[in-house]
Motif scaffolding. Sequence first.
Motif, PDB file in Angstrom:
ATOM      1  N   LEU A  38       0.825  -1.204   0.000  1.00  0.00           N
ATOM      2  CA  LEU A  38       0.000   0.000   0.000  1.00  0.00           C
ATOM      3  C   LEU A  38       0.861   1.257   0.000  1.00  0.00           C
ATOM      4  O   LEU A  38       0.546   2.242  -0.685  1.00  0.00           O
ATOM      5  N   GLY A  39       1.960   1.226   0.745  1.00  0.00           N
ATOM      6  CA  GLY A  39       2.854   2.368   0.779  1.00  0.00           C
ATOM      7  C   GLY A  39       3.452   2.670  -0.590  1.00  0.00           C
ATOM      8  O   GLY A  39       3.571   3.837  -0.986  1.00  0.00           O
ATOM      9  N   ILE A  40       3.815   1.617  -1.317  1.00  0.00           N
ATOM     10  CA  ILE A  40       4.402   1.800  -2.654  1.00  0.00           C
ATOM     11  C   ILE A  40       3.372   2.348  -3.635  1.00  0.00           C
ATOM     12  O   ILE A  40       3.642   3.283  -4.406  1.00  0.00           O
ATOM     13  N   VAL A  41       2.170   1.763  -3.618  1.00  0.00           N
ATOM     14  CA  VAL A  41       1.124   2.183  -4.563  1.00  0.00           C
ATOM     15  C   VAL A  41       0.733   3.642  -4.339  1.00  0.00           C
ATOM     16  O   VAL A  41       0.645   4.433  -5.292  1.00  0.00           O
ATOM     17  N   LEU A  42       0.502   3.998  -3.081  1.00  0.00           N
ATOM     18  CA  LEU A  42       0.058   5.360  -2.796  1.00  0.00           C
ATOM     19  C   LEU A  42       1.178   6.389  -2.891  1.00  0.00           C
ATOM     20  O   LEU A  42       0.926   7.562  -3.199  1.00  0.00           O
ATOM     21  N   GLY A  43       2.403   5.963  -2.620  1.00  0.00           N
ATOM     22  CA  GLY A  43       3.500   6.920  -2.567  1.00  0.00           C
ATOM     23  C   GLY A  43       4.300   7.077  -3.831  1.00  0.00           C
ATOM     24  O   GLY A  43       5.149   7.970  -3.922  1.00  0.00           O
ATOM     25  N   TRP A  44       4.055   6.229  -4.829  1.00  0.00           N
ATOM     26  CA  TRP A  44       4.891   6.210  -6.032  1.00  0.00           C
ATOM     27  C   TRP A  44       4.956   7.580  -6.713  1.00  0.00           C
ATOM     28  O   TRP A  44       6.029   8.041  -7.101  1.00  0.00           O
ATOM     29  N   ASN A  45       3.813   8.232  -6.854  1.00  0.00           N
ATOM     30  CA  ASN A  45       3.780   9.532  -7.538  1.00  0.00           C
ATOM     31  C   ASN A  45       3.698  10.716  -6.574  1.00  0.00           C
ATOM     32  O   ASN A  45       3.739  11.870  -7.012  1.00  0.00           O
ATOM     33  N   VAL A  46       3.585  10.442  -5.272  1.00  0.00           N
ATOM     34  CA  VAL A  46       3.391  11.509  -4.293  1.00  0.00           C
ATOM     35  C   VAL A  46       4.675  11.846  -3.548  1.00  0.00           C
ATOM     36  O   VAL A  46       5.057  13.019  -3.434  1.00  0.00           O
ATOM     37  N   VAL A  47       5.352  10.825  -3.052  1.00  0.00           N
ATOM     38  CA  VAL A  47       6.536  11.041  -2.223  1.00  0.00           C
ATOM     39  C   VAL A  47       7.631  11.821  -2.952  1.00  0.00           C
ATOM     40  O   VAL A  47       8.279  12.688  -2.336  1.00  0.00           O
ATOM     41  N   PRO A  48       7.878  11.579  -4.249  1.00  0.00           N
ATOM     42  CA  PRO A  48       8.911  12.384  -4.939  1.00  0.00           C
ATOM     43  C   PRO A  48       8.618  13.879  -4.944  1.00  0.00           C
ATOM     44  O   PRO A  48       9.540  14.684  -5.156  1.00  0.00           O
ATOM     45  N   LEU A  49       7.373  14.276  -4.718  1.00  0.00           N
ATOM     46  CA  LEU A  49       7.005  15.691  -4.716  1.00  0.00           C
ATOM     47  C   LEU A  49       7.158  16.338  -3.342  1.00  0.00           C
ATOM     48  O   LEU A  49       6.999  17.551  -3.219  1.00  0.00           O
ATOM     49  N   TRP A  50       7.433  15.539  -2.326  1.00  0.00           N
ATOM     50  CA  TRP A  50       7.607  16.087  -0.989  1.00  0.00           C
ATOM     51  C   TRP A  50       8.847  16.957  -0.915  1.00  0.00           C
ATOM     52  O   TRP A  50       9.898  16.638  -1.479  1.00  0.00           O
ATOM     53  N   GLY A  51       8.715  18.060  -0.187  1.00  0.00           N
ATOM     54  CA  GLY A  51       9.852  18.942   0.029  1.00  0.00           C
ATOM     55  C   GLY A  51      10.366  18.831   1.445  1.00  0.00           C
ATOM     56  O   GLY A  51      10.020  17.899   2.198  1.00  0.00           O
TER      57      GLY A  51
END
Length: 284
Positions: A38-51
């Motif tokens: 679940l962490g991979i699916v939800l974070g794949w496109n979101v986490v790289p945008l974190w500052g």
Amino acid sequence: MLAGVIHASWNIAAKKANGDARFAFQSGVFLMVVWAPLGIVLGWNVVPLWGATEWGFVLLSGVLHVVYYVILLRGYRKSDLTVVYPLARGSGPLISSLFAILFLGEHITLTGVGGVLGVVLGVFLVAGGPRLWRATNDAALRQRVHKGIRYGVLTGLFIAAYTVTDSYAVKWLAMSPILLDYFGNFVRVLLLVPAALQDRTETVRLWRAQWKYALLVAAISPVSYVLVLYAVQQAPISHVAPAREVSMLFAALIGGHLLREGDRLLRLVGACCIAAGVIALALG
């Protein structure tokens, strides 16, 4: 309400495990594995945008949670769950309200005063009520109760701290509750590595003895907290936090039955008083 049931359940498991920081490390490792898909699916496109701001809140959340968890486990080893748990769950909102009244110039209504009295009465009942005076000659029992009170209140302080931190992250920074909790767990595991490596032989022995409890905690504890964070996104924190304290009622009832801790009815009444007091504080 659902979060309250789940939260009480995993605390029962943590109490039965009788673990320390190594148990916290083990459950954290299991959590990383169980919730990885679940962490991979939800974070794949979101986490790289974190500052830096988002990662800063992940770091702060992880630190506060690991300190809270270690203190909670130590309290469970030193005292009864039905003393530590209700105090921990009830003291956080109480401490926050008193701080605001004393230092931030906020006012309290008669309803709020009633809430304070309800929490104080509940604390007294959960800690043993009249038994405290009857047990004045029992030094061991008195010391056990007093330790439970200290660890419960200290745990409540960190509950208040991580609740404010995480609520700000999901409500004002619009961070995903699931990703905040999942990546915060990596911080918790990293901080607990030294405790796990301090005595590797004992760590291995504890892992074999406690793995069922650790797996249960890893599987269900994130669900209860993520539900709370999603609720915070939809409603005021002052409404969500009191509703969450219903977990105290389940813990007092289930803990008294499964763990055979004494004065079950008295402690259940005390837990009800704490829950009612916390709700009154939110309304007042």
